[in-house]
Design an enzyme around this catalytic site. Structure first.
Site, PDB file in Angstrom:
ATOM      1  CB  THR A  17      24.528  42.040  54.045  1.00  0.00           C
ATOM      2  OG1 THR A  17      23.981  43.343  53.781  1.00  0.00           O
ATOM      3  CG2 THR A  17      23.504  41.201  54.787  1.00  0.00           C
ATOM      4  N   GLY A  18      27.399  43.981  54.344  1.00  0.00           N
ATOM      5  CA  GLY A  18      28.491  44.582  53.593  1.00  0.00           C
ATOM      6  C   GLY A  18      29.806  43.866  53.853  1.00  0.00           C
ATOM      7  CE  LYS A  43      20.917  41.976  50.210  1.00  0.00           C
ATOM      8  NZ  LYS A  43      22.337  41.910  50.598  1.00  0.00           N
ATOM      9  CB  ILE A  96      33.138  50.902  62.599  1.00  0.00           C
ATOM     10  CG1 ILE A  96      32.765  50.051  63.820  1.00  0.00           C
ATOM     11  CG2 ILE A  96      34.570  50.611  62.176  1.00  0.00           C
ATOM     12  CD1 ILE A  96      33.529  50.374  65.077  1.00  0.00           C
ATOM     13  CD  GLU A  98      38.000  55.247  57.191  1.00  0.00           C
ATOM     14  OE1 GLU A  98      38.836  55.897  57.851  1.00  0.00           O
ATOM     15  OE2 GLU A  98      38.311  54.295  56.463  1.00  0.00           O
ATOM     16  CE1 TYR A 159      42.654  48.266  67.438  1.00  0.00           C
ATOM     17  CE2 TYR A 159      43.963  48.381  65.441  1.00  0.00           C
ATOM     18  CZ  TYR A 159      42.741  48.488  66.082  1.00  0.00           C
ATOM     19  OH  TYR A 159      41.626  48.791  65.357  1.00  0.00           O
ATOM     20  CD  GLU A 209      45.197  61.205  67.454  1.00  0.00           C
ATOM     21  OE1 GLU A 209      45.898  60.238  67.102  1.00  0.00           O
ATOM     22  OE2 GLU A 209      44.142  61.515  66.894  1.00  0.00           O
ATOM     23  CG  HIS A 247      42.657  60.165  63.946  1.00  0.00           C
ATOM     24  ND1 HIS A 247      43.088  59.778  65.192  1.00  0.00           N
ATOM     25  CD2 HIS A 247      42.275  59.017  63.323  1.00  0.00           C
ATOM     26  CE1 HIS A 247      42.969  58.465  65.317  1.00  0.00           C
ATOM     27  NE2 HIS A 247      42.472  57.986  64.205  1.00  0.00           N
TER      28      HIS A 247
END
Length: 292
Positions: A17-18, A43, A96, A98, A159, A209, A247
Protein backbone atom coordinates in the site's frame (compact mmCIF):
# COMPACT_ATOMS: atom_id res chain seq x y z
CA UNK A 1 12.55 -22.22 -19.00
CA UNK A 2 13.74 -19.53 -16.62
CA UNK A 3 15.33 -19.37 -13.20
CA UNK A 4 13.78 -18.58 -9.81
CA UNK A 5 10.37 -17.36 -11.10
CA UNK A 6 7.89 -18.03 -13.88
CA UNK A 7 4.23 -17.31 -14.65
CA UNK A 8 3.04 -19.86 -12.07
CA UNK A 9 5.01 -18.45 -9.11
CA UNK A 10 2.59 -17.17 -6.45
CA UNK A 11 3.90 -13.85 -5.15
CA UNK A 12 3.10 -11.57 -2.24
CA UNK A 13 4.12 -7.93 -1.93
CA UNK A 14 5.18 -6.69 1.50
CA UNK A 15 4.45 -2.98 1.66
CA UNK A 16 1.86 -3.15 -1.11
CA UNK A 17 0.00 0.00 0.00
CA UNK A 18 3.00 2.34 0.03
CA UNK A 19 3.78 4.63 -2.90
CA UNK A 20 6.53 2.43 -4.32
CA UNK A 21 4.80 -0.82 -3.47
CA UNK A 22 1.50 0.14 -5.09
CA UNK A 23 3.07 1.59 -8.22
CA UNK A 24 5.31 -1.38 -8.90
CA UNK A 25 2.67 -3.95 -7.92
CA UNK A 26 0.54 -2.59 -10.76
CA UNK A 27 3.52 -2.88 -13.12
CA UNK A 28 4.13 -6.47 -12.00
CA UNK A 29 0.47 -7.36 -12.51
CA UNK A 30 0.53 -5.76 -15.95
CA UNK A 31 3.53 -7.88 -16.89
CA UNK A 32 1.76 -11.05 -15.83
CA UNK A 33 3.25 -11.68 -12.39
CA UNK A 34 0.98 -13.90 -10.31
CA UNK A 35 0.58 -11.52 -7.35
CA UNK A 36 -1.83 -13.31 -5.01
CA UNK A 37 -1.67 -11.13 -1.90
CA UNK A 38 -0.24 -8.06 -0.25
CA UNK A 39 0.93 -7.50 3.33
CA UNK A 40 0.58 -4.24 5.23
CA UNK A 41 0.10 -4.25 9.02
CA UNK A 42 -3.24 -2.65 9.91
CA UNK A 43 -4.66 -2.99 6.39
CA UNK A 44 -5.77 -6.60 6.66
CA UNK A 45 -9.15 -7.27 5.04
CA UNK A 46 -8.70 -4.54 2.43
CA UNK A 47 -7.72 -5.10 -1.19
CA UNK A 48 -5.49 -3.43 -3.76
CA UNK A 49 -6.59 -3.70 -7.39
CA UNK A 50 -8.36 -6.92 -6.48
CA UNK A 51 -5.38 -8.31 -4.56
CA UNK A 52 -6.30 -9.20 -0.95
CA UNK A 53 -4.26 -7.60 1.81
CA UNK A 54 -3.24 -9.30 5.05
CA UNK A 55 -1.73 -7.96 8.26
CA UNK A 56 1.11 -10.50 8.32
CA UNK A 57 2.98 -12.78 5.96
CA UNK A 58 1.89 -15.76 8.05
CA UNK A 59 -1.77 -14.92 7.40
CA UNK A 60 -1.12 -14.63 3.67
CA UNK A 61 0.59 -18.01 3.51
CA UNK A 62 -2.40 -19.66 5.18
CA UNK A 63 -4.59 -18.63 2.26
CA UNK A 64 -2.15 -18.89 -0.65
CA UNK A 65 0.65 -21.18 -1.81
CA UNK A 66 3.22 -18.39 -1.64
CA UNK A 67 6.59 -19.09 -3.26
CA UNK A 68 8.06 -15.58 -3.40
CA UNK A 69 7.84 -12.21 -1.71
CA UNK A 70 8.77 -8.78 -3.04
CA UNK A 71 9.56 -6.21 -0.37
CA UNK A 72 8.87 -2.45 -0.63
CA UNK A 73 9.25 -1.56 3.05
CA UNK A 74 10.95 1.51 4.60
CA UNK A 75 14.65 0.91 5.41
CA UNK A 76 14.30 0.65 9.19
CA UNK A 77 11.71 -2.14 8.84
CA UNK A 78 13.07 -3.94 5.78
CA UNK A 79 15.38 -6.42 7.52
CA UNK A 80 12.52 -7.51 9.80
CA UNK A 81 10.31 -7.90 6.72
CA UNK A 82 12.91 -10.22 5.15
CA UNK A 83 12.99 -12.36 8.27
CA UNK A 84 9.19 -12.36 8.56
CA UNK A 85 9.00 -13.86 5.08
CA UNK A 86 11.76 -16.34 5.85
CA UNK A 87 9.99 -17.41 9.06
CA UNK A 88 7.20 -18.85 6.89
CA UNK A 89 9.68 -20.77 4.67
CA UNK A 90 9.00 -18.68 1.56
CA UNK A 91 11.52 -19.89 -1.02
CA UNK A 92 12.48 -16.55 -2.59
CA UNK A 93 12.57 -13.05 -1.12
CA UNK A 94 13.38 -10.04 -3.29
CA UNK A 95 14.13 -6.90 -1.28
CA UNK A 96 13.99 -3.68 -3.27
CA UNK A 97 14.39 -1.40 -0.22
CA UNK A 98 17.59 0.63 -0.09
CA UNK A 99 19.53 2.37 2.70
CA UNK A 100 18.96 -0.50 5.13
CA UNK A 101 21.34 -0.07 8.10
CA UNK A 102 24.41 -2.23 7.60
CA UNK A 103 24.18 -3.83 11.04
CA UNK A 104 20.59 -4.89 10.26
CA UNK A 105 21.71 -6.67 7.11
CA UNK A 106 24.72 -8.30 8.78
CA UNK A 107 22.40 -9.91 11.32
CA UNK A 108 19.83 -10.86 8.67
CA UNK A 109 22.47 -12.37 6.38
CA UNK A 110 23.81 -14.56 9.18
CA UNK A 111 20.34 -15.85 10.05
CA UNK A 112 19.55 -16.67 6.41
CA UNK A 113 22.70 -18.78 6.12
CA UNK A 114 20.90 -21.36 8.26
CA UNK A 115 17.63 -21.29 6.29
CA UNK A 116 16.41 -22.36 2.86
CA UNK A 117 15.14 -18.93 1.81
CA UNK A 118 17.03 -17.33 -1.09
CA UNK A 119 17.37 -13.55 -0.83
CA UNK A 120 17.90 -11.23 -3.80
CA UNK A 121 19.01 -7.75 -2.73
CA UNK A 122 18.54 -5.51 -0.86
CA UNK A 123 18.90 -2.28 -2.84
CA UNK A 124 18.37 -4.12 -6.09
CA UNK A 125 16.03 -3.86 -9.10
CA UNK A 126 14.80 -7.44 -8.67
CA UNK A 127 14.52 -10.02 -11.44
CA UNK A 128 12.52 -10.70 -14.56
CA UNK A 129 11.90 -13.89 -16.52
CA UNK A 130 11.20 -12.72 -20.05
CA UNK A 131 7.56 -13.01 -21.03
CA UNK A 132 6.62 -14.74 -17.78
CA UNK A 133 6.99 -12.81 -14.53
CA UNK A 134 8.87 -10.03 -12.80
CA UNK A 135 9.57 -9.11 -9.21
CA UNK A 136 10.72 -5.60 -8.46
CA UNK A 137 11.20 -2.46 -10.50
CA UNK A 138 12.79 -3.74 -13.72
CA UNK A 139 10.97 -2.31 -16.78
CA UNK A 140 9.51 -5.18 -18.77
CA UNK A 141 9.10 -3.58 -22.19
CA UNK A 142 12.76 -3.98 -23.17
CA UNK A 143 12.82 -7.77 -22.71
CA UNK A 144 12.30 -10.49 -25.27
CA UNK A 145 12.35 -14.25 -24.59
CA UNK A 146 15.53 -16.03 -25.63
CA UNK A 147 18.53 -18.01 -24.44
CA UNK A 148 20.74 -15.52 -22.58
CA UNK A 149 20.84 -15.21 -18.80
CA UNK A 150 21.88 -11.88 -17.28
CA UNK A 151 23.22 -11.23 -13.79
CA UNK A 152 24.23 -7.76 -12.70
CA UNK A 153 25.30 -5.74 -9.66
CA UNK A 154 23.74 -2.59 -11.14
CA UNK A 155 20.08 -1.94 -11.83
CA UNK A 156 20.66 0.74 -14.47
CA UNK A 157 23.27 -1.38 -16.23
CA UNK A 158 20.86 -4.33 -16.21
CA UNK A 159 18.40 -2.23 -18.20
CA UNK A 160 21.09 -0.95 -20.56
CA UNK A 161 22.54 -4.38 -21.27
CA UNK A 162 19.14 -6.05 -21.78
CA UNK A 163 18.00 -3.22 -24.04
CA UNK A 164 21.11 -3.57 -26.21
CA UNK A 165 20.75 -7.35 -26.35
CA UNK A 166 17.13 -7.02 -27.45
CA UNK A 167 17.98 -4.41 -30.08
CA UNK A 168 20.59 -6.83 -31.41
CA UNK A 169 17.96 -9.57 -31.68
CA UNK A 170 19.30 -11.52 -28.70
CA UNK A 171 16.60 -12.66 -26.27
CA UNK A 172 16.86 -13.46 -22.58
CA UNK A 173 15.75 -16.18 -20.17
CA UNK A 174 16.02 -14.33 -16.85
CA UNK A 175 17.79 -11.16 -15.74
CA UNK A 176 18.74 -10.83 -12.06
CA UNK A 177 19.93 -7.64 -10.39
CA UNK A 178 21.70 -8.81 -7.24
CA UNK A 179 22.32 -5.32 -5.83
CA UNK A 180 25.47 -3.39 -5.06
CA UNK A 181 25.41 -3.02 -1.28
CA UNK A 182 28.29 -4.39 0.82
CA UNK A 183 25.98 -7.10 2.24
CA UNK A 184 23.60 -8.80 -0.19
CA UNK A 185 21.71 -12.05 -0.10
CA UNK A 186 22.83 -13.65 -3.37
CA UNK A 187 26.19 -13.36 -5.11
CA UNK A 188 27.20 -13.77 -8.73
CA UNK A 189 28.08 -17.37 -7.91
CA UNK A 190 24.61 -18.12 -6.54
CA UNK A 191 22.94 -16.90 -9.73
CA UNK A 192 25.51 -18.46 -12.05
CA UNK A 193 24.72 -21.79 -10.38
CA UNK A 194 21.04 -21.33 -11.22
CA UNK A 195 21.81 -20.50 -14.85
CA UNK A 196 24.11 -23.51 -15.16
CA UNK A 197 21.16 -25.73 -14.19
CA UNK A 198 18.69 -24.11 -16.59
CA UNK A 199 18.49 -26.04 -19.88
CA UNK A 200 17.19 -23.07 -21.86
CA UNK A 201 19.98 -20.67 -20.85
CA UNK A 202 22.76 -21.17 -23.39
CA UNK A 203 25.13 -18.38 -22.34
CA UNK A 204 25.35 -15.93 -19.43
CA UNK A 205 26.15 -12.22 -19.43
CA UNK A 206 27.77 -11.04 -16.19
CA UNK A 207 27.65 -7.30 -15.49
CA UNK A 208 30.05 -6.10 -12.81
CA UNK A 209 31.40 -2.86 -11.44
CA UNK A 210 34.26 -1.58 -9.34
CA UNK A 211 34.65 -2.45 -5.66
CA UNK A 212 34.74 -5.69 -3.71
CA UNK A 213 35.89 -9.04 -5.06
CA UNK A 214 32.66 -10.62 -6.34
CA UNK A 215 33.78 -10.62 -9.96
CA UNK A 216 37.13 -12.22 -9.10
CA UNK A 217 35.36 -14.93 -7.11
CA UNK A 218 32.95 -15.45 -9.99
CA UNK A 219 35.90 -15.91 -12.35
CA UNK A 220 37.23 -18.76 -10.21
CA UNK A 221 33.79 -20.38 -10.05
CA UNK A 222 33.25 -20.09 -13.80
CA UNK A 223 36.60 -21.70 -14.48
CA UNK A 224 35.87 -24.68 -12.24
CA UNK A 225 32.11 -25.20 -12.46
CA UNK A 226 30.50 -23.56 -15.52
CA UNK A 227 30.06 -25.54 -18.71
CA UNK A 228 28.19 -22.68 -20.40
CA UNK A 229 29.97 -19.70 -21.96
CA UNK A 230 30.05 -16.51 -19.90
CA UNK A 231 30.79 -13.05 -21.25
CA UNK A 232 31.13 -9.94 -19.12
CA UNK A 233 30.95 -6.19 -18.97
CA UNK A 234 32.66 -4.25 -16.16
CA UNK A 235 31.71 -0.64 -15.45
CA UNK A 236 34.14 1.85 -13.95
CA UNK A 237 37.38 1.77 -15.93
CA UNK A 238 37.74 5.53 -15.43
CA UNK A 239 36.66 5.60 -11.77
CA UNK A 240 39.15 7.37 -9.45
CA UNK A 241 40.48 5.39 -6.44
CA UNK A 242 38.82 6.11 -3.10
CA UNK A 243 35.62 7.53 -4.54
CA UNK A 244 32.34 5.68 -4.27
CA UNK A 245 30.61 5.31 -7.61
CA UNK A 246 26.87 4.80 -7.26
CA UNK A 247 26.55 1.85 -4.89
CA UNK A 248 27.82 1.59 -1.34
CA UNK A 249 29.91 -1.39 -2.44
CA UNK A 250 31.30 0.33 -5.53
CA UNK A 251 34.46 1.85 -4.12
CA UNK A 252 38.07 1.16 -4.98
CA UNK A 253 40.47 0.98 -2.05
CA UNK A 254 44.17 0.90 -2.81
CA UNK A 255 44.91 -1.31 -5.79
CA UNK A 256 42.04 -3.76 -5.25
CA UNK A 257 38.62 -3.73 -6.82
CA UNK A 258 39.49 -1.81 -9.99
CA UNK A 259 37.72 -2.50 -13.26
CA UNK A 260 41.02 -3.43 -14.89
CA UNK A 261 41.82 -5.97 -12.16
CA UNK A 262 38.38 -7.52 -12.47
CA UNK A 263 38.64 -7.71 -16.25
CA UNK A 264 42.04 -9.39 -16.03
CA UNK A 265 40.74 -11.92 -13.48
CA UNK A 266 37.83 -12.85 -15.75
CA UNK A 267 39.86 -12.90 -18.95
CA UNK A 268 42.49 -15.11 -17.32
CA UNK A 269 39.74 -17.71 -16.84
CA UNK A 270 38.49 -17.50 -20.41
CA UNK A 271 35.68 -14.99 -19.86
CA UNK A 272 35.83 -12.25 -22.52
CA UNK A 273 35.15 -8.76 -21.14
CA UNK A 274 33.62 -5.95 -23.15
CA UNK A 275 34.85 -2.45 -22.40
CA UNK A 276 31.54 -1.02 -23.64
CA UNK A 277 28.00 -2.44 -23.66
CA UNK A 278 28.12 -2.60 -27.46
CA UNK A 279 31.32 -4.63 -27.36
CA UNK A 280 29.74 -6.95 -24.80
CA UNK A 281 26.79 -7.53 -27.16
CA UNK A 282 29.23 -8.57 -29.91
CA UNK A 283 30.87 -11.00 -27.49
CA UNK A 284 27.46 -12.44 -26.58
CA UNK A 285 26.59 -12.90 -30.23
CA UNK A 286 29.86 -14.73 -30.85
CA UNK A 287 29.31 -16.97 -27.81
CA UNK A 288 25.78 -17.84 -28.93
CA UNK A 289 27.02 -18.71 -32.41
CA UNK A 290 29.43 -21.24 -30.92
CA UNK A 291 26.74 -23.07 -28.93
CA UNK A 292 24.03 -22.98 -31.61
Amino acid sequence: MSILIDETTEVIVQGITGNEGSFHTRKMLEYGTNVVAGVTPGKGGEAFDGVPIYNTVEEATKHHNVKASCIFVPPRFAADAILEASDTDIELVVCISERIPLHHMLKTYEILQHRETKLIGPNCPGLLSAGKSKLGIIPGDMFTPGNVGVVSRSGTLTYEIVDQLTRAGIGQTTAVGIGGDPVIGSSFIDILTEFERDPETKIVVLVGEIGGSDEEQAAEYIDKHMSKPVVAYIAGFSAPPGKRMGHAGAIVTGSSGTAEAKAKALESKGVPVGRTPAEMVDLARQALAKVS
